[in-house]
Write an enzyme that holds these catalytic residues in place. Structure first.
Site, PDB file in Angstrom:
ATOM      1  N   ARG A 242      43.017   4.884  -3.517  1.00  0.00           N
ATOM      2  CA  ARG A 242      43.537   5.885  -2.835  1.00  0.00           C
ATOM      3  C   ARG A 242      43.436   7.015  -3.472  1.00  0.00           C
ATOM      4  O   ARG A 242      43.874   7.060  -4.860  1.00  0.00           O
ATOM      5  CB  ARG A 242      45.503   5.530  -2.675  1.00  0.00           C
ATOM      6  CG  ARG A 242      45.989   5.209  -4.129  1.00  0.00           C
ATOM      7  CD  ARG A 242      47.121   5.202  -3.975  1.00  0.00           C
ATOM      8  NE  ARG A 242      48.057   4.461  -5.286  1.00  0.00           N
ATOM      9  CZ  ARG A 242      47.943   4.881  -6.227  1.00  0.00           C
ATOM     10  NH1 ARG A 242      47.657   6.141  -6.795  1.00  0.00           N
ATOM     11  NH2 ARG A 242      48.809   4.324  -7.295  1.00  0.00           N
ATOM     12  N   HIS A 246      50.638   7.357  -6.073  1.00  0.00           N
ATOM     13  CA  HIS A 246      51.179   6.159  -5.215  1.00  0.00           C
ATOM     14  C   HIS A 246      52.076   6.720  -4.004  1.00  0.00           C
ATOM     15  O   HIS A 246      52.210   6.046  -2.899  1.00  0.00           O
ATOM     16  CB  HIS A 246      52.274   5.522  -6.353  1.00  0.00           C
ATOM     17  CG  HIS A 246      52.831   4.448  -5.606  1.00  0.00           C
ATOM     18  ND1 HIS A 246      52.496   3.245  -4.868  1.00  0.00           N
ATOM     19  CD2 HIS A 246      54.313   4.176  -5.582  1.00  0.00           C
ATOM     20  CE1 HIS A 246      53.285   2.723  -4.563  1.00  0.00           C
ATOM     21  NE2 HIS A 246      54.543   3.099  -4.701  1.00  0.00           N
ATOM     22  N   TYR A 256      48.802   8.010 -15.452  1.00  0.00           N
ATOM     23  CA  TYR A 256      48.106   6.543 -15.399  1.00  0.00           C
ATOM     24  C   TYR A 256      46.800   6.323 -14.936  1.00  0.00           C
ATOM     25  O   TYR A 256      46.200   5.321 -15.034  1.00  0.00           O
ATOM     26  CB  TYR A 256      49.193   5.652 -14.681  1.00  0.00           C
ATOM     27  CG  TYR A 256      49.186   6.016 -13.232  1.00  0.00           C
ATOM     28  CD1 TYR A 256      48.319   5.440 -12.174  1.00  0.00           C
ATOM     29  CD2 TYR A 256      50.194   6.835 -12.742  1.00  0.00           C
ATOM     30  CE1 TYR A 256      48.127   5.891 -10.873  1.00  0.00           C
ATOM     31  CE2 TYR A 256      50.321   7.318 -11.232  1.00  0.00           C
ATOM     32  CZ  TYR A 256      49.301   6.692 -10.605  1.00  0.00           C
ATOM     33  OH  TYR A 256      49.484   7.206  -9.096  1.00  0.00           O
TER      34      TYR A 256
END
Ligand SMILES: Cc1ncc(C[n+]2csc(CCOP(=O)(O)OP(=O)(O)O)c2C)c(N)n1
Ligand SMILES: [Mg+2]
Length: 326
Positions: A242, A246, A256
């Site tokens: 992606r 998120h 992250y």
């Protein structure tokens, strides 16, 4: 699979669907960040080949289930941008009359059994639908999309086990986008390939390049054929990424995962790559593909107008279609 075996109409359909998903996701994210959409959004930008390749192997009468990151899967199965956008705007004309929202879009006429915000929850009901098809003796199949994180749930294993022992016509398709929320796959699983989990259930498990729409199509088509012949389920792991965070609002880089990692994956963007394949194989000209891009942009503009002009649901309808009448 050589492009010549697939046929121009289908190839251009795949190109168009990927474009529709990209523009829908980008537009929805933009509207959300401007505060014009209620709720919460998870963008599937980057995963278009995984959704479209898989759904291109299904027939209209086949079913699918999806997840919180489901817009792409649902558009790939046949949903139109106007009713999708109306659902995001919580309008009466949306697929679920504005009551489902981004994470819970369903339309049985299109074989979209439903998306769900509960991670892993789509797998068991795909198995239930497949059992129904088997008992009725139809040759319909069900494809269940889920994520790498979803493959860690108990529901995943229960679903694969039951589908395996009953040889049910299901295709389990994992969009392995490398992350479950902010947790990288190497941290949340000891295995590298989700596909190896098929071995625990005695069914075939295949890993495929999820940035290559034709590879996903070919692999899914083989699994559909197997399911139709009564030979049971297949687990397909589609390795994808992606490009966005998120959820819409998560910057998706810096905390992250690194900017460099995202840039590396962006070089494998499935849409320009497929465009190149189509041109090099002589399937379509630049001009034809540009025309499709323009048609998609127009479709998106009309979808926003449709959603904005649509009425809000009536207050009296709040509890309609929520409970089944007995
Ligand atoms: C049963 C359940 N547990 C936890 C959550 C919170 N949650 C939402 S998305 C997500 C990560 C899912 O990861 P993955 O299945 O890889 O899907 P992706 O977000 O990458 O598309 C989690 C843990 C949830 N919605 N449902
Ligand atoms: Mg994931």
């Amino acid at each position: 699979m050589a492009v010549s075996e697939i046929g121009k109409d289908k190839l251009l359909h795949m190109y168009r669907k990927m474009g529709e998903i990209r523009v829908f996701e980008e537009t929805a994210a933009d509207l959300f960040m401007k505060g014009r959409l209620p709720g919460f959004l998870h963008s599937s930008v980057g995963q278009e080949a995984s959704s479209v390749g898989a759904c291109a192997a299904l027939r209209p009468e086949d079913y699918m289930t999806s997840t919180h990151r489901g817009h792409g899967d649902i558009i790939a199965k046949g949903a139109t941008l106007d009713r999708m956008m109306a659902e995001l705007f919580a309008k009466e004309t949306g697929y679920c009359k504005g009551k489902g929202g981004s994470m819970h879009i369903a339309d049985l006429d299109l074989g979209i059994l439903g998306a769900t915000g509960i991670v892993g929850a789509g797998l068991p009901y795909a198995v239930g639908a497949a059992l129904g098809f088997k008992m009725k003796g139809t040759d319909q199949v069900v494809l269940s999309f889920f994520g790498d994180g979803g493959s860690n749930t108990g529901a995943f294993h229960e679903a694969l086990n039951l589908a395996a022992v009953w040889d049910l016509p299901v295709i389990f398709l994992c969009h392995n986008n490398q992350y479950a929320e902010t947790t990288p796959q190497r941290v949340h699983q000891k295995i590298k390939d989700v596909a190896v989990r098929a071995q625990a259930h005695g069914i075939p498990g295949v890993t495929v390049d999820g940035m290559d729409v034709l590879a996903v199509y070919e692999t899914t088509k083989a699994a559909v054929e197997r399911a139709k012949k009564g030979e049971g389920p297949t687990l397909i792991e589609s390795k994808t990424y992606r490009f966005m965070g998120h959820f819409v609002g998560d910057p998706g880089v810096g905390i992250y995962r690194t900017r460099e990692e995202v840039e590396e994956w962006r070089k494998r963007d499935p849409i320009p790559n497929f465009r190149k394949v189509l041109i090099e194989a002589g399937v379509a000209t630049e001009a034809e593909l540009n025309q499709i891009d323009q048609d998609v942009a127009k479709e998106m503009e009309e979808a926003i107008r449709f959603a904005e002009a649509s009425p809000e649901p009536e207050l009296e309808e709040a509890l309609q279609d929520i409970f089944v009448e007995s």
